[in-house]
Enzyme design. Structure first.
Site, PDB file in Angstrom:
ATOM      1  N   LYS A  41       0.827  -1.209   0.000  1.00  0.00           N
ATOM      2  CA  LYS A  41       0.000   0.000   0.000  1.00  0.00           C
ATOM      3  C   LYS A  41       0.860   1.257   0.000  1.00  0.00           C
ATOM      4  O   LYS A  41       1.963   1.269   0.563  1.00  0.00           O
ATOM      5  CB  LYS A  41      -0.904   0.027   1.242  1.00  0.00           C
ATOM      6  CG  LYS A  41      -1.967  -1.045   1.253  1.00  0.00           C
ATOM      7  CD  LYS A  41      -2.876  -0.896   2.459  1.00  0.00           C
ATOM      8  CE  LYS A  41      -3.975  -1.943   2.448  1.00  0.00           C
ATOM      9  NZ  LYS A  41      -4.894  -1.774   3.582  1.00  0.00           N
ATOM     10  N   SER A 129     -11.158   1.804   3.370  1.00  0.00           N
ATOM     11  CA  SER A 129     -10.399   3.057   3.374  1.00  0.00           C
ATOM     12  C   SER A 129     -10.083   3.534   1.963  1.00  0.00           C
ATOM     13  O   SER A 129     -10.201   4.725   1.661  1.00  0.00           O
ATOM     14  CB  SER A 129      -9.086   2.887   4.155  1.00  0.00           C
ATOM     15  OG  SER A 129      -9.327   2.602   5.495  1.00  0.00           O
TER      16      SER A 129
END
Length: 162
Positions: A41, A129
């Site tokens: 990420k 998210s």
């Protein structure tokens, strides 16, 4: 004392994460929300910022503590904190398969720590998210998906004007 950890990147923490934390806090005597790093990420917020949002969101849950361990393996953090369980949240079948793989890897690394899956409530089982960041990027309303401070910070980070 039954201790568990809830590891994650929490970039930023969502109402779905809070849902899982509340469920786990009702089962375990102590929960550590552990701000970690997923090398796949790209983060919008630093580990410190993510921890601050999480701390604010769980401030009224007495048996929950937020810590940062961005450069650690989950099983090592569990061992360090004497945790007997790793808490993970599941929204859907895709999450389940992913979490199953992680649980098996963690079991191979440390058989003493068990993975416990908590299913999010239906109103949170679509909240991610990454999706919330996408909504925010295009000036959509994110307040119903995030705790207040995280929502404000996300809007500020993306330079939104309301």
């Amino acid at each position: 004392m039954a201790i568990a950890i809830f590891p994650g990147s929490f970039d930023p923490i969502t109402n779905g994460h809070i849902d899982v934390i509340e469920q786990a806090a009702a089962v375990f005597e102590k929960i550590y929300v552990v701000i970690m790093t997923n090398t796949h990420k790209n983060y919008l917020f630093s580990a410190g910022e993510r921890a601050a949002f999480a701390q604010d969101a769980v401030k009224n849950i007495k048996n929950v503590t937020v810590i940062e361990k961005p450069d650690s393996l989950t099983v090592d953090v569990a061992h360090e904190l004497n945790a007997k369980a790793i808490v993970r949240g599941v929204r859907n079948s895709e999450d389940f398969l992913y979490e199953q793989q992680i649980a098996f890897l963690n079991k191979k690394l440390n058989d003493d720590v068990k993975t416990m899956l908590f299913f999010t409530n239906p109103e949170n089982n679509f909240v991610a998210s990454s999706m919330v960041k996408e909504i925010a990027k295009f000036n959509g309303s994110i307040e119903k998906f995030l705790p207040q401070k995280a929502a404000e910070a996300l809007k500020n980070k993306l330079g939104r004007k309301d």
